[in-house]
Design a protein around this motif. Structure first.
Motif, PDB file in Angstrom:
ATOM      1  N   THR A  77       8.859  -3.547  54.833  1.00 39.77           N
ATOM      2  CA  THR A  77       8.210  -3.214  56.001  1.00 39.77           C
ATOM      3  C   THR A  77       8.706  -3.957  57.430  1.00 39.77           C
ATOM      4  OG1 THR A  77       6.713  -5.286  55.549  1.00 39.77           O
ATOM      5  CG2 THR A  77       5.965  -2.816  54.814  1.00 39.77           C
ATOM      6  N   LEU A  78       9.699  -5.073  57.028  1.00 42.63           N
ATOM      7  CA  LEU A  78      10.206  -5.862  58.132  1.00 42.63           C
ATOM      8  C   LEU A  78      11.787  -5.181  58.421  1.00 42.63           C
ATOM      9  CD1 LEU A  78       9.431  -9.710  57.610  1.00 42.63           C
ATOM     10  CD2 LEU A  78       8.675  -8.264  59.484  1.00 42.63           C
ATOM     11  N   THR A  82      15.325  -8.290  62.380  1.00 42.70           N
ATOM     12  CA  THR A  82      16.544  -9.070  62.846  1.00 42.70           C
ATOM     13  C   THR A  82      16.944  -8.475  64.033  1.00 42.70           C
ATOM     14  OG1 THR A  82      16.692  -9.483  60.243  1.00 42.70           O
ATOM     15  CG2 THR A  82      18.311 -10.265  62.066  1.00 42.70           C
ATOM     16  N   HIS A  83      17.298  -7.207  64.059  1.00 42.82           N
ATOM     17  CA  HIS A  83      17.899  -6.680  65.225  1.00 42.82           C
ATOM     18  C   HIS A  83      16.980  -6.294  66.380  1.00 42.82           C
ATOM     19  CE1 HIS A  83      18.951  -2.613  67.260  1.00 42.82           C
ATOM     20  NE2 HIS A  83      20.133  -3.278  67.484  1.00 42.82           N
ATOM     21  N   TYR A  84      15.839  -6.223  66.120  1.00 41.46           N
ATOM     22  CA  TYR A  84      14.705  -6.103  67.028  1.00 41.46           C
ATOM     23  C   TYR A  84      14.661  -7.508  67.888  1.00 41.46           C
ATOM     24  CZ  TYR A  84      10.366  -3.973  69.030  1.00 41.46           C
ATOM     25  OH  TYR A  84       9.434  -3.497  69.733  1.00 41.46           O
ATOM     26  N   LEU A  85      14.621  -8.720  67.095  1.00 36.59           N
ATOM     27  CA  LEU A  85      14.694  -9.852  67.738  1.00 36.59           C
ATOM     28  C   LEU A  85      15.845 -10.146  68.582  1.00 36.59           C
ATOM     29  CD1 LEU A  85      13.119 -12.481  67.730  1.00 36.59           C
ATOM     30  CD2 LEU A  85      14.375 -13.154  65.568  1.00 36.59           C
ATOM     31  N   LEU A 149       7.406 -12.164  75.075  1.00 36.32           N
ATOM     32  CA  LEU A 149       6.217 -11.392  75.425  1.00 36.32           C
ATOM     33  C   LEU A 149       5.719 -10.209  75.192  1.00 36.32           C
ATOM     34  CD1 LEU A 149       7.213 -12.580  79.319  1.00 36.32           C
ATOM     35  CD2 LEU A 149       5.454 -13.578  77.554  1.00 36.32           C
ATOM     36  N   PRO A 150       4.653  -9.980  75.004  1.00 36.20           N
ATOM     37  CA  PRO A 150       4.192  -8.505  74.141  1.00 36.20           C
ATOM     38  C   PRO A 150       4.513  -7.399  75.143  1.00 36.20           C
ATOM     39  CG  PRO A 150       2.256 -10.291  74.412  1.00 36.20           C
ATOM     40  CD  PRO A 150       3.404 -10.947  75.202  1.00 36.20           C
ATOM     41  N   ALA A 202       6.103   0.307  63.595  1.00 35.95           N
ATOM     42  CA  ALA A 202       5.342  -0.521  62.891  1.00 35.95           C
ATOM     43  C   ALA A 202       5.252  -2.053  63.224  1.00 35.95           C
ATOM     44  CB  ALA A 202       5.169  -0.206  61.685  1.00 35.95           C
ATOM     45  N   LEU A 203       6.349  -2.549  63.667  1.00 38.00           N
ATOM     46  CA  LEU A 203       6.851  -3.914  63.962  1.00 38.00           C
ATOM     47  C   LEU A 203       5.691  -4.339  64.949  1.00 38.00           C
ATOM     48  CD1 LEU A 203      10.372  -4.251  63.269  1.00 38.00           C
ATOM     49  CD2 LEU A 203       8.711  -5.348  61.727  1.00 38.00           C
ATOM     50  N   THR A 204       5.098  -5.549  64.871  1.00 38.71           N
ATOM     51  CA  THR A 204       4.282  -6.359  65.887  1.00 38.71           C
ATOM     52  C   THR A 204       4.818  -7.255  66.525  1.00 38.71           C
ATOM     53  OG1 THR A 204       2.895  -7.376  64.257  1.00 38.71           O
ATOM     54  CG2 THR A 204       2.280  -5.282  64.649  1.00 38.71           C
ATOM     55  N   ARG A 205       4.461  -7.655  67.635  1.00 37.20           N
ATOM     56  CA  ARG A 205       4.902  -8.997  68.351  1.00 37.20           C
ATOM     57  C   ARG A 205       4.666 -10.267  67.221  1.00 37.20           C
ATOM     58  NH1 ARG A 205       3.514 -14.251  69.824  1.00 37.20           N
ATOM     59  NH2 ARG A 205       5.128 -14.849  71.770  1.00 37.20           N
ATOM     60  N   ASP A 206       3.544 -10.351  66.621  1.00 42.51           N
ATOM     61  CA  ASP A 206       3.118 -11.429  65.642  1.00 42.51           C
ATOM     62  C   ASP A 206       4.243 -11.355  64.635  1.00 42.51           C
ATOM     63  OD1 ASP A 206       1.154 -12.135  67.414  1.00 42.51           O
ATOM     64  OD2 ASP A 206      -0.551 -11.290  66.374  1.00 42.51           O
ATOM     65  N   ARG A 207       4.434 -10.319  64.092  1.00 45.02           N
ATOM     66  CA  ARG A 207       5.243 -10.366  62.795  1.00 45.02           C
ATOM     67  C   ARG A 207       6.761 -10.592  63.042  1.00 45.02           C
ATOM     68  NH1 ARG A 207       4.519  -5.251  58.970  1.00 45.02           N
ATOM     69  NH2 ARG A 207       5.438  -6.806  57.365  1.00 45.02           N
ATOM     70  N   ILE A 208       7.036 -10.316  64.465  1.00 49.16           N
ATOM     71  CA  ILE A 208       8.619 -10.718  65.034  1.00 49.16           C
ATOM     72  C   ILE A 208       8.588 -11.982  65.202  1.00 49.16           C
ATOM     73  CG2 ILE A 208      10.152 -10.168  66.718  1.00 49.16           C
ATOM     74  CD1 ILE A 208       9.191  -7.327  66.844  1.00 49.16           C
ATOM     75  N   ALA A 209       7.444 -12.790  65.845  1.00 49.80           N
ATOM     76  CA  ALA A 209       7.494 -14.155  66.109  1.00 49.80           C
ATOM     77  C   ALA A 209       7.575 -14.981  64.908  1.00 49.80           C
ATOM     78  CB  ALA A 209       6.099 -14.387  67.199  1.00 49.80           C
ATOM     79  N   ARG A 210       6.777 -14.640  63.730  1.00 45.61           N
ATOM     80  CA  ARG A 210       6.996 -15.394  62.644  1.00 45.61           C
ATOM     81  C   ARG A 210       8.261 -15.381  62.081  1.00 45.61           C
ATOM     82  NH1 ARG A 210       1.783 -13.233  61.685  1.00 45.61           N
ATOM     83  NH2 ARG A 210       2.610 -11.446  60.407  1.00 45.61           N
ATOM     84  N   PHE A 211       8.920 -14.088  62.214  1.00 42.00           N
ATOM     85  CA  PHE A 211      10.069 -13.854  61.662  1.00 42.00           C
ATOM     86  C   PHE A 211      10.966 -15.003  62.280  1.00 42.00           C
ATOM     87  CE2 PHE A 211      14.264 -11.691  61.073  1.00 42.00           C
ATOM     88  CZ  PHE A 211      14.246 -11.408  59.691  1.00 42.00           C
ATOM     89  N   TYR A 212      10.981 -15.074  63.723  1.00 37.96           N
ATOM     90  CA  TYR A 212      11.793 -15.783  64.744  1.00 37.96           C
ATOM     91  C   TYR A 212      11.644 -17.300  64.294  1.00 37.96           C
ATOM     92  CZ  TYR A 212      12.762 -17.958  69.338  1.00 37.96           C
ATOM     93  OH  TYR A 212      13.409 -18.761  70.119  1.00 37.96           O
TER      94      TYR A 212
END
Length: 463
Positions: A77-78, A82-85, A149-150, A202-212
């Protein structure tokens, strides 16, 4: 009158140790000659590594930060996170807007970019040596203080979806993703680095931030620089930038070790077909290769070069020069921490795919049985050695070599050591690895507009 001078009380030994700044550990990895080519490494308190190579003969510096995270670290689901970040870290910090980041390097004629791979991510800049402090400050700021930022997350989603669409429109590139999926299935290494339109949506800002927060810890970062530089100055500026962000507070943290693993990949006779209305068919025929830590990788590289690495290679001569069946044909190897891939790519008309595949399989069988001739070995090792030496004359290539070596192996090979490994490969070494790697049923990935009969023949081509 006698004057008494009161000296300030001396701090206790315990107080002195508490107040002292933790020391960085520096050592020379490769001595070089007269300072040129000297490779040094410093491990800062907090686990951040800084590796540099001094090249006084140039007026530029390539600077980069490598993150020990790639698409293989993603859950299904993620996929694409990595590329998005990577995109989002260019979109602003507490000190700089997205425009400020790009304008800072544009103003001095520098280059700023990044890329995401399956096992690591790299952010880098190339600047004049006098502008190195600026490059350090900008990239360190991006990696330690990105706001995510969202509104930027939402805006960049459209950019990434366009990038995925662009890849879908380039079958010569997309066929390699299809080959990885065919060989590795629905595994982290088998999924595309960019993700899919569905996972990116489907990727959200919160999930990307946790990944970061999880993966951009200093223990998982490596700073590299090559060019006209002073190692101690680079370390001092990098440390100041990370200290400003409060990123080196865990002074007892240890650097992340290179990935390990002993996975053996066996995928025989699998076929992946994708229908696209293209003029050419794009095919990859391949087998399991070797991991990047396998000593056989040197012999396999020589084999790949002789088979499809240049105009004098067997595949180029047989498929293009003698028969005119394809414009582009080559072989390649990909090594990961625990497995590898060996592939042959060709672009040709759909009606000629069967002939091209037959020649490829014939050459694989011949090399698996007989190996290479002495002349082929000499040409292949000479081509590899020359290309390696010429490629590493650029500070950007040197910086990339430093980062990949530290991330993947945790050590640095000198150029002489690398050349020695290549040129010491023997005919028997190649024959042995060929027998172990090539003497299996290959798998096939193909993208093109095939008739039902052509598609059926491809489905059964490896039977």
């Amino acid at each position: 009158m006698t004057r008494t001078v009161r000296r300030p009380a001396r701090p206790s030994r315990t107080e002195g140790r508490a107040a002292a700044r933790p020391r960085a550990l520096t050592r020379t990895l490769l001595p070089g000659e007269n300072g040129a080519g000297t490779v040094r490494k410093t491990v800062l308190p907090g686990g951040l590594r800084v590796v540099t190579e001094t090249v006084p003969s140039v007026r530029s510096v390539s600077f980069g930060i490598w993150a020990h995270v790639g698409s293989r670290d993603e859950t299904p689901t993620l996929n694409g996170a990595t590329h998005y970040l990577e995109h989002l870290l260019f979109k602003g910090t507490s000190r700089r807007s997205a425009l400020d980041i790009s304008a800072a390097l544009d103003e001095v004629g520098g280059e700023l970019n990044a890329f995401t791979a399956k096992e690591f991510t790299c952010y880098y800049a190339r600047v004049l040596d006098s502008d190195l402090p600026l490059a350090i400050d900008v990239i360190c700021d991006m990696l330690t203080d990105s706001l995510l930022l969202p509104e930027e997350v939402d805006a960049e989603r459209g950019v990434i979806l366009e990038e995925i669409a662009m890849t879908d429109d380039d079958p010569g590139d997309g066929v390699h993703d299809l080959f990885a999926q065919t060989m590795l299935g629905d595994s982290p290494l088998g999924r595309p680095v960019l993700g899919t339109a569905e996972t990116v949506e489907a990727l959200t800002r919160d999930r990307i931030a946790r990944f970061y927060r999880k993966h951009y810890d200093p223990t998982r970062l490596v700073v590299t620089a090559a060019g006209n530089l002073d190692h101690a100055t680079v370390v001092r500026r990098v440390r100041a930038a990370f200290d400003r962000a409060g990123a080196l507070e865990r002074t007892d943290a240890e650097p992340c070790a290179p990935r390990g693993g002993a996975r053996t990949l066996r995928a025989a006779g699998r076929v992946g077909l994708l229908d696209r209305r293209t003029e050419q068919a794009h095919v990859v025929l391949g087998l399991p290769g070797v991991s990047r830590g396998d000593d056989r990788r040197w012999a396999l590289s020589v084999l790949s070069t002789a088979l499809g690495g240049g105009m004098s290679s067997r595949l180029f001569q047989e498929i293009r020069e003698k028969r005119g069946l394809a414009y582009s044909v080559y072989s390649y190897t990909s090594g990961y921490a625990d497995c590898g891939l060996f592939g042959i790519y060709a672009g040709c008309r759909p009606a000629q795919v069967q002939d091209v595949l037959a020649i490829c399989r014939e050459q694989l069988a011949r090399i698996a049985e007989d190996g290479l001739t002495e002349d082929e070995l000499r040409r292949a090792t000479g081509q590899l050695a020359g290309a390696t030496m010429l490629g590493l004359e650029d500070p950007g290539a040197l910086m990339h070599r430093l980062g990949k070596s530290e991330i993947c192996w945790g050590s640095q090979l000198s150029l002489d050591e690398m050349l020695s490994r290549m040129t010491s490969v023997t005919v028997e070494d190649v024959r042995q690895v060929a027998g172990e790697i090539l003497d299996h049923r290959p798998s096939l990935a193909a993208i093109g507009h095939f008739t039902e009969r052509q598609a059926s023949r491809l489905e059964n081509a490896l039977a």
